[in-house]
Scaffold this motif. Structure first.
Motif, PDB file in Angstrom:
ATOM      1  N   ARG A 630       0.825  -1.205   0.000  1.00  0.00           N
ATOM      2  CA  ARG A 630       0.000   0.000   0.000  1.00  0.00           C
ATOM      3  C   ARG A 630       0.865   1.263   0.000  1.00  0.00           C
ATOM      4  O   ARG A 630       0.554   2.235  -0.697  1.00  0.00           O
ATOM      5  CB  ARG A 630      -0.947  -0.023   1.201  1.00  0.00           C
ATOM      6  N   THR A 678      -7.300   8.141   0.453  1.00  0.00           N
ATOM      7  CA  THR A 678      -8.330   7.243   0.977  1.00  0.00           C
ATOM      8  C   THR A 678      -7.712   5.981   1.557  1.00  0.00           C
ATOM      9  O   THR A 678      -8.115   5.506   2.640  1.00  0.00           O
ATOM     10  CB  THR A 678      -9.328   6.868  -0.142  1.00  0.00           C
ATOM     11  N   ASP A 679      -6.726   5.422   0.866  1.00  0.00           N
ATOM     12  CA  ASP A 679      -6.108   4.192   1.355  1.00  0.00           C
ATOM     13  C   ASP A 679      -5.241   4.443   2.586  1.00  0.00           C
ATOM     14  O   ASP A 679      -5.244   3.651   3.529  1.00  0.00           O
ATOM     15  CB  ASP A 679      -5.268   3.553   0.249  1.00  0.00           C
ATOM     16  N   ASP A 682      -7.125   4.873   5.787  1.00  0.00           N
ATOM     17  CA  ASP A 682      -7.543   3.556   6.266  1.00  0.00           C
ATOM     18  C   ASP A 682      -6.381   2.834   6.941  1.00  0.00           C
ATOM     19  O   ASP A 682      -6.527   2.255   8.024  1.00  0.00           O
ATOM     20  CB  ASP A 682      -8.045   2.699   5.099  1.00  0.00           C
ATOM     21  N   LEU A 683      -5.233   2.863   6.293  1.00  0.00           N
ATOM     22  CA  LEU A 683      -4.075   2.117   6.787  1.00  0.00           C
ATOM     23  C   LEU A 683      -3.661   2.563   8.181  1.00  0.00           C
ATOM     24  O   LEU A 683      -3.295   1.735   9.029  1.00  0.00           O
ATOM     25  CB  LEU A 683      -2.906   2.277   5.804  1.00  0.00           C
ATOM     26  N   ALA A 685      -5.556   4.077  10.455  1.00  0.00           N
ATOM     27  CA  ALA A 685      -6.686   4.248  11.374  1.00  0.00           C
ATOM     28  C   ALA A 685      -6.442   3.493  12.685  1.00  0.00           C
ATOM     29  O   ALA A 685      -5.742   2.481  12.708  1.00  0.00           O
ATOM     30  CB  ALA A 685      -7.963   3.736  10.705  1.00  0.00           C
ATOM     31  N   PRO A 686      -6.995   3.993  13.788  1.00  0.00           N
ATOM     32  CA  PRO A 686      -7.857   5.182  13.904  1.00  0.00           C
ATOM     33  C   PRO A 686      -7.089   6.483  14.123  1.00  0.00           C
ATOM     34  O   PRO A 686      -7.685   7.552  14.135  1.00  0.00           O
ATOM     35  CB  PRO A 686      -8.718   4.854  15.123  1.00  0.00           C
ATOM     36  N   SER A 688      -5.370   8.183  12.253  1.00  0.00           N
ATOM     37  CA  SER A 688      -5.437   9.089  11.112  1.00  0.00           C
ATOM     38  C   SER A 688      -6.694   9.945  11.111  1.00  0.00           C
ATOM     39  O   SER A 688      -6.825  10.846  10.279  1.00  0.00           O
ATOM     40  CB  SER A 688      -5.370   8.283   9.811  1.00  0.00           C
ATOM     41  N   GLU A 700      -5.210  13.143   7.087  1.00  0.00           N
ATOM     42  CA  GLU A 700      -6.604  13.545   7.295  1.00  0.00           C
ATOM     43  C   GLU A 700      -6.937  14.764   6.445  1.00  0.00           C
ATOM     44  O   GLU A 700      -7.996  14.810   5.785  1.00  0.00           O
ATOM     45  CB  GLU A 700      -6.837  13.846   8.781  1.00  0.00           C
ATOM     46  N   TYR A 703      -7.099  13.771   2.780  1.00  0.00           N
ATOM     47  CA  TYR A 703      -8.325  13.036   2.467  1.00  0.00           C
ATOM     48  C   TYR A 703      -9.483  13.996   2.191  1.00  0.00           C
ATOM     49  O   TYR A 703     -10.241  13.819   1.233  1.00  0.00           O
ATOM     50  CB  TYR A 703      -8.680  12.103   3.622  1.00  0.00           C
TER      51      TYR A 703
END
Length: 735
Positions: A630, A678-679, A682-683, A685-686, A688, A700, A703
């Protein structure tokens, strides 16, 4: 900066283009099946010295660099050459580097046109079979067993089972014939490793050619096939996927050139770039042939149509090494963990992505001014919204002539050459002061300079350049969005004046600006794109209302209303009903990508730093292949994005034909910005989810901000139509 092929490279490309077009016809490709080998084609390649193109002249080869070898492979890919060319080029380069009597023998044997030497891509292990591309027709196979580099000559031709596509795959079992050791130890490891990396580059080049040709075939078919009364290429459901694919394929070629340049320059990320390229080329070829065969519909499934030949080979060529996703993870390990590899000697690479040299003095002056005035605690840095505009900084730059240094001195600039102006502007990005208000004002000022009346120039240009006022764009309307040609805001001639009535939406920066660059309809009785005229309208007119509109990006935009706004004709920019020409000139400056590749890199670096020392599912996060892949995709997309923006500039500098490179760049850069942000959110999280100006806060913020980038400056859908028409030659898809 130079992205134009050198004369010698053009000759190489054109020669092999003509050769493969004439000798690797679809009839001969079909005749070569099921084995996938054309003996006559091979002998013709040997006559051209193609297998030895990378051998030094002293060793009996052509002595060409890897860049030209990749140009040859791209043409081989376009015509699906039925010969193990990449495997042979890599193997011959390897034995030539190692030297010795065995190497000399094989160089001589290749010249007879009957012997083929190929490269085994995986370590040879006793009792373990491996599939070797080209192995079924090879007289010799270069192998590495972890300690020894050897040439193995099978006692009998290797079996070639039926497979997805015909590329002479041979089932190889070490020890199936005679074996000659040509190197041992570290020297053997380094030679074989470099050869495998070279094979990746050569095969990626072939996949680029394959993808480009399959898209050309699909576009030609879509331009002649009709359904529901129209050519199918005019339907966005057909044209837009093909446009995305050709953008990705162009990106793969640019990433190849970028990678070769990084290797030549000894950059630390060169090994990671090879793996990025190999993964991206496989992904791109797979998507291209999938959409191409879909374009053909049921006919594409028929054996008599050539597109199925491309569809099968798009997978077969790349999968010889294994799962391309593994290569993506390897790119991540090389990028974030510093995994080392041995790089091939690429030779001379004249392609150069670096900005033109020059302008150091003006850049130093710009940096000194920023150092004296910028306060990180006070100013919004690394923020691309209009909220980052600061009048104190803006006026200081204007007073120094550094807002628009390329402008003539009479209009408040410095008369700087293009290189100096770019170098100065690069300092803005380095410092992190990037408010859109300055860029938009400069773009409008250029339009006024080229199309405006002398009176208008005298009124506004000096004020723009000195930082006294700014301007904003008034294109979009509530009822037509990205279809700016459908603008309804009316401008009606009344003597020497114009009276304007209407409404604009998303007039960002209007609350800061003194003027709006307004698109109006001046003739409702002609086709919509012909009845438009541009005006630079003062915003202090009592008939102008500015209403704020707030977005979730923490940014203010505006709705603006114009009620009986009366302005003299001197505020007209360009000819009456000539607004499209003026607006297109301005948009061409906006449609290049916006520099968001920097944001992608910053976000990836922030996640990488955050992941240091963290664990997930019982293992270090950075050692997880999914995490590596990723992060690798983020860095891959950022690299391609940078090359695409460079192509826009390089094409302009060279005065070459522009095949919608600006729109293509904006599509790729902004869509990738959304994909990456977006990826990565997610990677990580939380964590981020938390806002901030550094670290994961950049993710953030990215995004939220990325969501708007595919809209302003022309939505991706509109730009895809431009790419489909100008790059692929598809029928017009917009009314």
């Amino acid at each position: 900066m130079n992205l134009s092929l050198p004369e010698d490279s053009l000759m190489v490309r054109d020669m092999f283009q003509r050769f493969f077009e004439g000798e690797s016809t679809s009839e001969r490709i079909r005749e070569a099946e099921p084995l996938g080998f054309d003996p006559a084609l091979w002998r013709e390649l040997v006559a051209l010295d193609a297998p030895c193109i990378r051998l030094s002249e002293a060793a009996g080869g052509s002595g060409m660099g890897l860049f030209d070898a990749c140009l040859m492979m791209e043409q081989a890919g376009r015509r699906l050459a039925s010969a193990p060319l990449a495997e042979s080029v890599a193997a011959m380069r390897l034995v030539g580097e190692v030297g010795g009597s065995a190497a000399a023998e094989w160089i001589g044997r290749i010249a007879d046109g009957e012997s083929i030497l190929v490269l085994a891509l995986h370590k040879a292990e006793a009792g373990v079979r491996q599939l070797v591309p080209g192995g079924a027709v090879a007289k010799g196979i270069v192998t590495f067993d972890g300690s020894e580099l050897a040439i193995e000559e099978p006692a009998a031709p290797l079996s070639s089972p039926d497979s997805l596509a015909s590329n002479a795959l041979g089932v190889f079992l070490p020890g199936c014939g005679s074996r000659t050791v040509i190197a041992e130890g570290d020297a053997a490891f380094r030679a074989w490793s470099a050869a495998v990396e070279e094979w990746k580059l050569l095969t990626a080049s072939a996949l680029v050619g394959l993808a480009q040709e399959s898209l050309a075939m699909a576009s030609a078919y879509a331009s002649e096939r009709q359904a529901f009364g129209s050519f199918i290429g005019a339907y966005q459901g057909i044209g837009h996927p093909l446009a995305d694919d050709v953008i990705d394929a162009d990106g793969a070629r640019l990433l190849l050139w970028w990678t070769l340049r990084r290797i030549a320059d000894g950059r630390e990320d060169a090994g990671a770039c090879i793996s990025q390229l190999y993964w991206w080329a496989n992904r791109t070829a797979t998507n291209a042939v999938a959409h191409a065969i879909h374009t053909y519909g049921g006919y594409g499934l028929s054996n008599e149509y050539d597109i199925q030949l491309y569809h099968r080979r798009a997978k077969a060529w790349g999968l010889a090494l294994g799962d391309p996703a593994d290569e993506c993870a390897r790119a991540g390990r090389r990028q974030v963990l510093g995994e080392q590899t041995v790089l091939p000697d690429v030779g001379v690479v004249e392609i150069n992505f670096d900005p033109p040299e020059g302008g150091e003095a003006l850049a130093a002056e710009t940096r000194a001014l920023f150092d004296s005035i910028i306060d990180p605690q006070k100013h919004l840095l690394h923020d691309h919204s209009f909220e980052s505009h600061d009048w104190e900084v803006h006026r200081a730059l204007g007073e120094a002539g550094l807002l628009f240094p390329s402008w003539p001195e009479e209009w408040g600039g410095r008369g700087a050459d293009a290189d100096s102006a770019r170098a100065s502007r690069a300092v803005w990005r380095d410092v992190g002061y990037t408010p859109p208000a300055a860029g938009v004002t400069g773009m409008i000022g250029e339009a006024v300079m080229h199309f405006g009346s002398q009176e208008l120039k005298e009124e506004v240009l000096l004020r723009f350049a000195r930082g006294e006022v700014t301007a904003c764009l008034g294109y979009t309307e509530p009822s037509c969005g990205s279809d700016v040609f459908a603008a309804k805001t009316r401008a009606v001639r009344d003597g020497d004046d114009w009276v304007i009535n209407g409404q604009k939406m998303f007039t960002s920066g209007a609350n800061l600006a003194s003027y709006v660059f307004l698109l109006t309809r001046t003739d409702p009785d002609v086709p919509k794109h012909r009845g438009l005229t541009m005006f630079l309208v003062p915003l202090d007119d009592p008939g102008v209302e500015i209403h704020p509109v707030y977005t979730f990006m923490d940014e203010r935009t505006n709705a603006t209303f114009y009620s009986d706004v009366r302005i003299p004709d001197r505020y007209r920019v360009g000819e009456v009903n000539g607004g499209v020409k003026v607006m297109s000139s301005a948009l061409s400056q906006e449609q290049s990508g916006g520099g968001y590749y920097r944001n992608m890199r910053e976000m990836a670096a922030a996640v990488e730093a955050w992941a240091q020392g963290r664990e997930r599912n019982g293992r270090p996060l950075l050692e997880d292949p999914g995490t590596q892949a990723r992060l690798a995709e983020a860095y891959t997309r950022s690299n391609i994005a940078e090359t695409m923006e460079a192509r826009v500039l390089a094409t302009w500098l060279a005065g070459e034909t522009d095949l919608a490179f600006g729109p293509a760049s904006k599509i790729f850069v902004t869509e990738s910005f959304i994909t990456v942000s977006t990826d990565l959110i997610d990677l990580a999280a939380p964590d981020s989810l938390l806002r901030g100006k550094e670290g994961l806060g950049l993710v953030e913020m990215g995004y939220r901000h990325s969501s708007a980038t595919t809209v302003y400056g022309g939505s991706s859908e509109v730009l895809r139509s431009m790419v489909a028409e100008r790059r692929l030659g598809l029928p017009r898809s917009r009314g």
